[in-house]
Design a protein around this motif. Structure first.
Motif, PDB file in Angstrom:
ATOM      1  N   ILE A  28     -25.793  95.088 -60.839  1.00 51.82           N
ATOM      2  CA  ILE A  28     -25.552  94.040 -59.839  1.00 51.82           C
ATOM      3  C   ILE A  28     -24.828  94.570 -58.594  1.00 51.82           C
ATOM      4  O   ILE A  28     -24.561  93.808 -57.671  1.00 51.82           O
ATOM      5  N   THR A  29     -24.522  95.866 -58.551  1.00 56.11           N
ATOM      6  CA  THR A  29     -23.721  96.374 -57.423  1.00 56.11           C
ATOM      7  C   THR A  29     -24.411  96.242 -56.056  1.00 56.11           C
ATOM      8  O   THR A  29     -23.715  96.019 -55.061  1.00 56.11           O
ATOM      9  N   PRO A  30     -25.769  96.342 -55.955  1.00 56.95           N
ATOM     10  CA  PRO A  30     -26.370  96.101 -54.629  1.00 56.95           C
ATOM     11  C   PRO A  30     -26.098  94.683 -54.128  1.00 56.95           C
ATOM     12  O   PRO A  30     -25.849  94.482 -52.933  1.00 56.95           O
ATOM     13  N   LEU A  31     -26.101  93.699 -55.033  1.00 60.83           N
ATOM     14  CA  LEU A  31     -25.818  92.318 -54.637  1.00 60.83           C
ATOM     15  C   LEU A  31     -24.354  92.172 -54.203  1.00 60.83           C
ATOM     16  O   LEU A  31     -24.054  91.555 -53.175  1.00 60.83           O
ATOM     17  N   LEU A  32     -23.444  92.785 -54.979  1.00 62.85           N
ATOM     18  CA  LEU A  32     -22.012  92.704 -54.633  1.00 62.85           C
ATOM     19  C   LEU A  32     -21.738  93.329 -53.271  1.00 62.85           C
ATOM     20  O   LEU A  32     -20.836  92.894 -52.545  1.00 62.85           O
ATOM     21  N   GLY A  33     -22.521  94.344 -52.927  1.00 62.48           N
ATOM     22  CA  GLY A  33     -22.307  95.071 -51.672  1.00 62.48           C
ATOM     23  C   GLY A  33     -22.925  94.413 -50.462  1.00 62.48           C
ATOM     24  O   GLY A  33     -22.702  94.856 -49.325  1.00 62.48           O
ATOM     25  N   ASP A  34     -23.693  93.361 -50.680  1.00 55.25           N
ATOM     26  CA  ASP A  34     -24.333  92.627 -49.579  1.00 55.25           C
ATOM     27  C   ASP A  34     -23.486  91.380 -49.311  1.00 55.25           C
ATOM     28  O   ASP A  34     -23.510  90.415 -50.079  1.00 55.25           O
ATOM     29  N   ALA A  35     -22.732  91.399 -48.226  1.00 60.73           N
ATOM     30  CA  ALA A  35     -21.725  90.359 -47.981  1.00 60.73           C
ATOM     31  C   ALA A  35     -22.312  88.952 -48.042  1.00 60.73           C
ATOM     32  O   ALA A  35     -21.753  88.060 -48.690  1.00 60.73           O
ATOM     33  N   GLU A  36     -23.450  88.763 -47.391  1.00 60.19           N
ATOM     34  CA  GLU A  36     -24.045  87.411 -47.346  1.00 60.19           C
ATOM     35  C   GLU A  36     -24.568  86.972 -48.702  1.00 60.19           C
ATOM     36  O   GLU A  36     -24.371  85.831 -49.126  1.00 60.19           O
ATOM     37  N   ALA A  37     -25.228  87.898 -49.405  1.00 57.53           N
ATOM     38  CA  ALA A  37     -25.804  87.546 -50.710  1.00 57.53           C
ATOM     39  C   ALA A  37     -24.692  87.317 -51.745  1.00 57.53           C
ATOM     40  O   ALA A  37     -24.799  86.424 -52.593  1.00 57.53           O
ATOM     41  N   TYR A  38     -23.636  88.117 -51.679  1.00 59.02           N
ATOM     42  CA  TYR A  38     -22.511  87.955 -52.616  1.00 59.02           C
ATOM     43  C   TYR A  38     -21.895  86.564 -52.424  1.00 59.02           C
ATOM     44  O   TYR A  38     -21.702  85.811 -53.373  1.00 59.02           O
ATOM     45  N   ARG A  39     -21.616  86.247 -51.174  1.00 58.90           N
ATOM     46  CA  ARG A  39     -21.018  84.939 -50.878  1.00 58.90           C
ATOM     47  C   ARG A  39     -21.949  83.801 -51.306  1.00 58.90           C
ATOM     48  O   ARG A  39     -21.514  82.826 -51.925  1.00 58.90           O
ATOM     49  N   ALA A  40     -23.251  83.955 -51.013  1.00 57.29           N
ATOM     50  CA  ALA A  40     -24.224  82.911 -51.382  1.00 57.29           C
ATOM     51  C   ALA A  40     -24.318  82.773 -52.896  1.00 57.29           C
ATOM     52  O   ALA A  40     -24.444  81.661 -53.426  1.00 57.29           O
ATOM     53  N   SER A  41     -24.243  83.889 -53.620  1.00 56.84           N
ATOM     54  CA  SER A  41     -24.357  83.825 -55.082  1.00 56.84           C
ATOM     55  C   SER A  41     -23.145  83.109 -55.679  1.00 56.84           C
ATOM     56  O   SER A  41     -23.289  82.329 -56.624  1.00 56.84           O
ATOM     57  N   ILE A  42     -21.961  83.325 -55.114  1.00 57.89           N
ATOM     58  CA  ILE A  42     -20.757  82.649 -55.624  1.00 57.89           C
ATOM     59  C   ILE A  42     -20.863  81.147 -55.351  1.00 57.89           C
ATOM     60  O   ILE A  42     -20.551  80.322 -56.214  1.00 57.89           O
ATOM     61  N   GLN A  43     -21.349  80.804 -54.174  1.00 60.22           N
ATOM     62  CA  GLN A  43     -21.499  79.376 -53.863  1.00 60.22           C
ATOM     63  C   GLN A  43     -22.558  78.730 -54.757  1.00 60.22           C
ATOM     64  O   GLN A  43     -22.386  77.604 -55.224  1.00 60.22           O
ATOM     65  N   ALA A  44     -23.643  79.455 -55.018  1.00 63.12           N
ATOM     66  CA  ALA A  44     -24.710  78.913 -55.873  1.00 63.12           C
ATOM     67  C   ALA A  44     -24.234  78.763 -57.316  1.00 63.12           C
ATOM     68  O   ALA A  44     -24.617  77.815 -58.006  1.00 63.12           O
ATOM     69  N   LEU A  45     -23.397  79.710 -57.776  1.00 63.39           N
ATOM     70  CA  LEU A  45     -22.852  79.601 -59.140  1.00 63.39           C
ATOM     71  C   LEU A  45     -21.847  78.452 -59.234  1.00 63.39           C
ATOM     72  O   LEU A  45     -21.706  77.822 -60.283  1.00 63.39           O
ATOM     73  N   ALA A  46     -21.149  78.178 -58.136  1.00 60.74           N
ATOM     74  CA  ALA A  46     -20.144  77.106 -58.130  1.00 60.74           C
ATOM     75  C   ALA A  46     -20.795  75.723 -58.063  1.00 60.74           C
ATOM     76  O   ALA A  46     -20.269  74.759 -58.622  1.00 60.74           O
TER      77      ALA A  46
END
Ligand code: AMP
Length: 175
Positions: A28-46
């Motif tokens: 999952i490190t490529p996703l963590l390293g992509d600022a927009e995707a990381y933020r979007a994934s946290i919002q989608a999980l929330a």
């Protein structure tokens, strides 16, 4: 807001034969390293858990923390670490689970969760579900309520969802 169009799948890197032959590791490190995707994934999980009265987010060492900590902040909840045996300094509850070879133990601090707490449990990848089932056991020992279970990646063919009968499981990506 999380965007429907975020291509999370392209940011999960498949590594064959890691950490051992026959395992397709979902990195999952490529996703963590992509600022927009990381933020979007946290919002989608929330998103599914907003308004669910989550008091605490519990996550499993170590990759679970990379999602669980920002998720706790996003939901206005506390964060509770679940760790491998021998890492937590105070008194603990323990749960044993099976790995491909042998057994492992995870722990939670005995005073981390209170009986009135509503808990969201998060990890990075759901495979067979053994790790998540052990973490659920820890939360149950604490007497708190499991209000939801979430993972970034669910490996559908490995049957983890069936191992978590009765839980409200949300996965952002199913492979
Ligand atoms: P399981 O207990 O079989 O559901 O395994 C889940 C735990 O092992 C999670 O904490 C994952 O981080 C890790 N894991 C298992 N399989 C994989 C995989 N193919 N790729 C990445 N992590 C995995």
């Amino acid at each position: 807001m999380a965007t429907e169009s975020t291509d999370y799948r392209s940011l999960i890197r498949d590594i064959p034969d890691f950490p051992q032959a026959g395992i397709m590791f979902r990195d999952i490190t490529p996703l963590l390293g992509d600022a927009e995707a990381y933020r979007a994934s946290i919002q989608a999980l929330a998103e599914p858990f907003r308004g669910a009265g989550i008091d605490q987010v519990a996550a499993i060492e170590a990759r679970g923390y990379m999602l669980g900590c920002p998720l706790a902040v996003e939901l206005g909840a506390g964060f509770v670490p679940i760790r491998k045996l021998g890492k937590l300094p105070f008194e603990t509850f323990q749960a044993e689970y099976s790995l491909e070879y042998g057994e492992a133990v995870i722990e939670i601090h005995r005073d981390a969760l209170l009986a009135h707490h509503r808990v969201l449990l998060i990890d990075d990848v759901l495979a067979t579900g053994g790790t998540m089932a052990a973490a659920i056991n820890l939360i149950e020992q604490s007497g708190a309520t499991i209000a939801g279970v979430a993972v970034l990646v669910e490996l559908g063919a490995l049957g983890g969802r069936e191992a978590l009968v009765g839980q409200d499981l949300f996965s952002l990506i199913t492979l």
